[in-house]
Every structure is written in C-alpha cells, then in structure tokens.
Design a protein around this motif. Structure first.
Motif, PDB file in Angstrom:
ATOM      1  N   VAL A 124      -5.488  -8.716  -5.035  1.00  0.00           N
ATOM      2  CA  VAL A 124      -6.473  -9.751  -4.692  1.00  0.00           C
ATOM      3  C   VAL A 124      -7.845  -9.350  -5.220  1.00  0.00           C
ATOM      4  CG1 VAL A 124      -7.748 -10.775  -2.778  1.00  0.00           C
ATOM      5  CG2 VAL A 124      -5.254 -10.688  -2.693  1.00  0.00           C
ATOM      6  N   VAL A 125      -8.223  -8.102  -4.970  1.00  0.00           N
ATOM      7  CA  VAL A 125      -9.523  -7.615  -5.437  1.00  0.00           C
ATOM      8  C   VAL A 125      -9.559  -7.578  -6.960  1.00  0.00           C
ATOM      9  CG1 VAL A 125     -11.091  -5.634  -5.451  1.00  0.00           C
ATOM     10  CG2 VAL A 125      -9.926  -6.293  -3.335  1.00  0.00           C
ATOM     11  N   PHE A 126      -8.485  -7.068  -7.564  1.00  0.00           N
ATOM     12  CA  PHE A 126      -8.484  -6.936  -9.021  1.00  0.00           C
ATOM     13  C   PHE A 126      -8.485  -8.301  -9.704  1.00  0.00           C
ATOM     14  CE2 PHE A 126      -6.691  -6.417 -13.233  1.00  0.00           C
ATOM     15  CZ  PHE A 126      -7.460  -5.363 -13.712  1.00  0.00           C
ATOM     16  N   GLY A 135       7.270   3.352   8.508  1.00  0.00           N
ATOM     17  CA  GLY A 135       8.402   2.461   8.679  1.00  0.00           C
ATOM     18  C   GLY A 135       8.322   1.285   7.730  1.00  0.00           C
ATOM     19  N   GLN A 136       7.952   1.545   6.477  1.00  0.00           N
ATOM     20  CA  GLN A 136       7.705   0.469   5.542  1.00  0.00           C
ATOM     21  C   GLN A 136       8.993  -0.261   5.158  1.00  0.00           C
ATOM     22  OE1 GLN A 136       7.241   3.664   5.019  1.00  0.00           O
ATOM     23  NE2 GLN A 136       7.697   4.334   2.965  1.00  0.00           N
ATOM     24  N   THR A 137       8.814  -1.507   4.794  1.00  0.00           N
ATOM     25  CA  THR A 137       9.906  -2.343   4.325  1.00  0.00           C
ATOM     26  C   THR A 137       9.546  -2.820   2.930  1.00  0.00           C
ATOM     27  OG1 THR A 137       8.924  -4.384   5.151  1.00  0.00           O
ATOM     28  CG2 THR A 137      10.314  -3.126   6.695  1.00  0.00           C
ATOM     29  N   PRO A 138      10.490  -3.413   2.198  1.00  0.00           N
ATOM     30  CA  PRO A 138      10.140  -3.927   0.873  1.00  0.00           C
ATOM     31  C   PRO A 138       8.948  -4.869   0.889  1.00  0.00           C
ATOM     32  CG  PRO A 138      12.503  -3.881   1.109  1.00  0.00           C
ATOM     33  CD  PRO A 138      11.935  -3.479   2.446  1.00  0.00           C
ATOM     34  N   LEU A 139       8.817  -5.685   1.927  1.00  0.00           N
ATOM     35  CA  LEU A 139       7.714  -6.630   1.958  1.00  0.00           C
ATOM     36  C   LEU A 139       6.382  -5.938   2.215  1.00  0.00           C
ATOM     37  CD1 LEU A 139       7.001  -9.522   1.539  1.00  0.00           C
ATOM     38  CD2 LEU A 139       7.491  -9.985   3.947  1.00  0.00           C
ATOM     39  N   THR A 140       6.387  -4.864   3.002  1.00  0.00           N
ATOM     40  CA  THR A 140       5.124  -4.150   3.216  1.00  0.00           C
ATOM     41  C   THR A 140       4.673  -3.447   1.945  1.00  0.00           C
ATOM     42  OG1 THR A 140       6.288  -2.217   4.103  1.00  0.00           O
ATOM     43  CG2 THR A 140       5.470  -3.833   5.684  1.00  0.00           C
ATOM     44  N   TYR A 141       5.634  -3.006   1.106  1.00  0.00           N
ATOM     45  CA  TYR A 141       5.267  -2.498  -0.210  1.00  0.00           C
ATOM     46  C   TYR A 141       4.530  -3.579  -0.990  1.00  0.00           C
ATOM     47  CZ  TYR A 141       8.204   1.752  -0.168  1.00  0.00           C
ATOM     48  OH  TYR A 141       8.750   2.970   0.092  1.00  0.00           O
ATOM     49  N   ALA A 142       5.096  -4.775  -0.971  1.00  0.00           N
ATOM     50  CA  ALA A 142       4.505  -5.878  -1.730  1.00  0.00           C
ATOM     51  C   ALA A 142       3.128  -6.236  -1.193  1.00  0.00           C
ATOM     52  CB  ALA A 142       5.427  -7.093  -1.684  1.00  0.00           C
ATOM     53  N   LEU A 143       2.949  -6.232   0.130  1.00  0.00           N
ATOM     54  CA  LEU A 143       1.646  -6.534   0.711  1.00  0.00           C
ATOM     55  C   LEU A 143       0.614  -5.476   0.322  1.00  0.00           C
ATOM     56  CD1 LEU A 143       2.654  -7.739   4.292  1.00  0.00           C
ATOM     57  CD2 LEU A 143       1.952  -9.141   2.345  1.00  0.00           C
ATOM     58  N   PHE A 144       1.041  -4.224   0.292  1.00  0.00           N
ATOM     59  CA  PHE A 144       0.161  -3.126  -0.132  1.00  0.00           C
ATOM     60  C   PHE A 144      -0.347  -3.370  -1.549  1.00  0.00           C
ATOM     61  CE2 PHE A 144      -0.123   0.904  -2.475  1.00  0.00           C
ATOM     62  CZ  PHE A 144      -1.103   1.556  -1.750  1.00  0.00           C
ATOM     63  N   ILE A 145       0.577  -3.736  -2.444  1.00  0.00           N
ATOM     64  CA  ILE A 145       0.213  -3.992  -3.832  1.00  0.00           C
ATOM     65  C   ILE A 145      -0.641  -5.247  -3.939  1.00  0.00           C
ATOM     66  CG2 ILE A 145       1.129  -4.565  -6.117  1.00  0.00           C
ATOM     67  CD1 ILE A 145       3.620  -2.889  -5.323  1.00  0.00           C
ATOM     68  N   PHE A 146      -0.242  -6.280  -3.212  1.00  0.00           N
ATOM     69  CA  PHE A 146      -0.938  -7.565  -3.330  1.00  0.00           C
ATOM     70  C   PHE A 146      -2.360  -7.485  -2.786  1.00  0.00           C
ATOM     71  CE2 PHE A 146      -1.843 -11.998  -2.030  1.00  0.00           C
ATOM     72  CZ  PHE A 146      -1.753 -12.565  -3.287  1.00  0.00           C
ATOM     73  N   ALA A 147      -2.589  -6.677  -1.757  1.00  0.00           N
ATOM     74  CA  ALA A 147      -3.942  -6.510  -1.225  1.00  0.00           C
ATOM     75  C   ALA A 147      -4.873  -5.952  -2.306  1.00  0.00           C
ATOM     76  CB  ALA A 147      -3.929  -5.601  -0.004  1.00  0.00           C
ATOM     77  N   GLY A 148      -4.362  -5.000  -3.079  1.00  0.00           N
ATOM     78  CA  GLY A 148      -5.155  -4.478  -4.187  1.00  0.00           C
ATOM     79  C   GLY A 148      -5.300  -5.484  -5.307  1.00  0.00           C
ATOM     80  N   TYR A 177     -13.510  -1.205  -2.918  1.00  0.00           N
ATOM     81  CA  TYR A 177     -13.207  -2.527  -2.372  1.00  0.00           C
ATOM     82  C   TYR A 177     -11.721  -2.665  -2.052  1.00  0.00           C
ATOM     83  CZ  TYR A 177     -17.856  -3.570  -4.112  1.00  0.00           C
ATOM     84  OH  TYR A 177     -19.207  -3.541  -4.352  1.00  0.00           O
ATOM     85  N   VAL A 178     -10.861  -2.086  -2.904  1.00  0.00           N
ATOM     86  CA  VAL A 178      -9.419  -2.124  -2.643  1.00  0.00           C
ATOM     87  C   VAL A 178      -9.088  -1.361  -1.365  1.00  0.00           C
ATOM     88  CG1 VAL A 178      -7.169  -1.348  -3.477  1.00  0.00           C
ATOM     89  CG2 VAL A 178      -8.760  -2.440  -5.055  1.00  0.00           C
ATOM     90  N   GLU A 179      -9.670  -0.186  -1.206  1.00  0.00           N
ATOM     91  CA  GLU A 179      -9.393   0.620  -0.028  1.00  0.00           C
ATOM     92  C   GLU A 179      -9.902  -0.047   1.253  1.00  0.00           C
ATOM     93  OE1 GLU A 179      -7.667   3.914   0.173  1.00  0.00           O
ATOM     94  OE2 GLU A 179      -6.973   2.580  -1.424  1.00  0.00           O
ATOM     95  N   ILE A 180     -11.070  -0.650   1.176  1.00  0.00           N
ATOM     96  CA  ILE A 180     -11.609  -1.343   2.350  1.00  0.00           C
ATOM     97  C   ILE A 180     -10.730  -2.533   2.723  1.00  0.00           C
ATOM     98  CG2 ILE A 180     -13.566  -2.673   3.224  1.00  0.00           C
ATOM     99  CD1 ILE A 180     -15.377  -0.919   1.465  1.00  0.00           C
ATOM    100  N   MET A 181     -10.292  -3.269   1.715  1.00  0.00           N
ATOM    101  CA  MET A 181      -9.404  -4.417   1.961  1.00  0.00           C
ATOM    102  C   MET A 181      -8.129  -3.971   2.674  1.00  0.00           C
ATOM    103  SD  MET A 181      -8.436  -7.648   1.534  1.00  0.00           S
ATOM    104  CE  MET A 181      -9.330  -8.428   0.202  1.00  0.00           C
TER     105      MET A 181
END
Length: 292
Positions: free
Chosen positions: A106-108, A91-104, A244-248
């Motif tokens: 942060v690590v990068f 049930g993703q929304t545009p913001l959850t897409y962004a959070l998914f990308i942003f979580a990765g 680390y990205v996957e764990i985050m």
C-alpha cells in the motif's frame, strides 16, 4: 521598513526582512498557497477523480478489485514458494502472509504512482500553465490527493480483510491518519522536485519507469528489517519508505505503537522532502513556463 521600486512601470514593494523572518515566510509559503488555491485544487481534483476510470464499465470497482487480486496472488506465490516469515505472529496463516506483504505494498504503490506521474505532470497541464495564470505548484498537491483517494480504497480493503482474518481491528488503526499525513507531505515534496526536473528533460520520466520497480526490492515490502542482522537492519532505513511501511504494519497488523525513533525519522524525511521539493520547484518556477 518596506521600500517601493518601479520595474517596467510597475510599483513593486520590497520588504527588508531579516534571515529569521525570511525563513518563517518560506515555511509558511507552500501552506498558504494551498489555502489560497483551495478552490482550484478541489475543482481539478474532482475532475481527475471523475475521469480516472472514464470509459470503464467497472468504474471505481476496479479500485477495489486491484487490491483483492494482489492479495490473492501474494497469498499463493509468497506462501507456497518463498515461505516468508511474519515475525509479529507465530501462528501465521497464508492470508496473514499476504496481509503483511500487502500492508507494505500500500505504501509502495502510493509512492510509485507519484514517482511515475510526477516527471510528466507539468507537460499534462502545459495548456493551462502557458495560456492562463495557473498555480503550477499546486499540481503536485492535486496529484497527491488524487492518489490518496485511490490508495484509501486499498487501505479499506486491508482493514476489512484484517477484520475478517483476526476477528477485529486493533485500536491503533485510529492513528493511521498520522501515518498518511507525513507520507503525503513526503510525496508532495518529491512530486515538486520531479515536476521541476521533468520540465527540463523527459529523461526523468523514463528514469522513474526503470528504477521504481527495482526500488521495490530495497523497500521492506517482502521482508521485515528485523530479519536482517546489524548493521543492515539500520541501513535499510536509508530508504525513507521503510519507516512508513513499518509504522503501517505496527498500527494495522500488530496493534502496537511504532518505535518513536521510526516515527521521528518519518517526520524528519517528510518535512525535509516537502520543503526541499518546494524550494527547488519555486527556484525554477519562472523558467518552467518557457521549457515545457
């Protein structure tokens, strides 16, 4: 029994250690160095944090604005054009897409800041290293702690937006320090290696400037390894940042405990890089003063 030798009129104690004792001493040495030099580390760290946004009217507000800008851009660009799938949530929304990308991201970003700065780090402090008895190996630790403070703000923004979007945070966020401690060890080891190489040639810095942006596309910032078929989904773990990205994402976005194999791989890469980097730096420590 230890023996005493005289070198240039000075007495030097030489200890006869078996291989096991030498290995234990090697494992303990960088940790003991951090403890012994903790006052220097804290003093320089405070100065670096205070000077990070010197001359800026916004000051540390820019550390909050930067992740917000990033999330806004990724929400627009990657949800309206690329339509990347957040596999953990149907049930993703545009913001959850962004959070998914942003979580990765942060690590990068943590990795990229250290990769950009480390090759020139000893040159930044050349006046200290040449003119005083300065623990040059602690510069990598200080630089990592400095980057940690900045990235910590990005993590706070990520958690705040997760709280707003989903109405709560999963209990697994309390385990985030268990992600960042091995990641910090990994980056300190990488910094030691790049510091030593950068002392001998400034080409190391130019190399990082060119390859780090490309390396982003080999890191699952914009995709999930699960979206790849076998064996590519396993090969991507050859990039140590993948774990680390996957764990985050597991701890913050899906609220699940990460795969034990992923955790073991992250710990293994952290321990190996930490001690290999220190060994490499320590091997050329005495030469570095002459070449920077």
């Amino acid at each position: 029994m230890p023996s005493v030798k005289v070198v240039n009129g000075k007495q030097i104690v030489v200890e006869a250690l078996d291989p096991g004792q030498r290995f234990k001493r090697f494992l303990a040495k960088p940790l003991l160095q951090m403890r012994y030099n903790r006052e220097i580390i804290l003093a320089i760290l405070r100065r670096e944090l205070a000077s990070r946004f010197t001359g800026s009217a916004g000051g540390w507000l820019w550390a909050v604005a930067a992740p917000l800008f990033a999330i806004a851009v990724y929400t627009f660009a990657f949800t309206t054009k690329l339509q990347m799938t957040f596999v953990a949530d149907q049930g993703q929304t545009p913001l959850t897409y962004a959070l998914f990308i942003f979580a990765g991201l942060v690590v990068f970003n943590f990795f990229s800041e250290m990769a950009y700065r480390s090759p020139m780090l000893l040159h930044e402090y050349a006046h200290f290293i040449k003119q005083t008895i300065f623990p040059s190996d602690m510069l990598a630790v200080i630089s990592t702690l400095r980057a940690t403070a900045y990235i910590g703000i990005s993590v706070g923004v990520l958690l705040l937006l997760e709280l707003i979007v989903r109405g709560g945070l999963p209990w697994t966020v309390v385990l985030l320090p268990l992600v960042f401690l091995p990641l910090m060890a990994f980056l300190v080891g990488m910094a030691w290696f790049l510091c030593a190489v950068g002392a001998f040639t400034r080409d190391a810095g130019y190399l990082m400037i060119n390859i780090v942006p490309l390396f982003m596309f080999l890191t699952p910032v914009f995709f999930s390894p699960d979206s790849w078929s076998f064996p590519a989904n396993l090969a991507i773990y050859g990039n140590a940042l993948t774990a680390y990205v996957e764990i985050m994402r597991d701890l913050v976005l899906t609220g699940t405990l990460p795969n034990p194999l992923t955790v073991l791989w992250a710990l293994a890469t952290a321990i190996f890089t930490f001690y290999f980097g220190y060994w490499f730096f320590d091997r050329y420590r005495n030469v570095i003063v002459d070449v920077i």
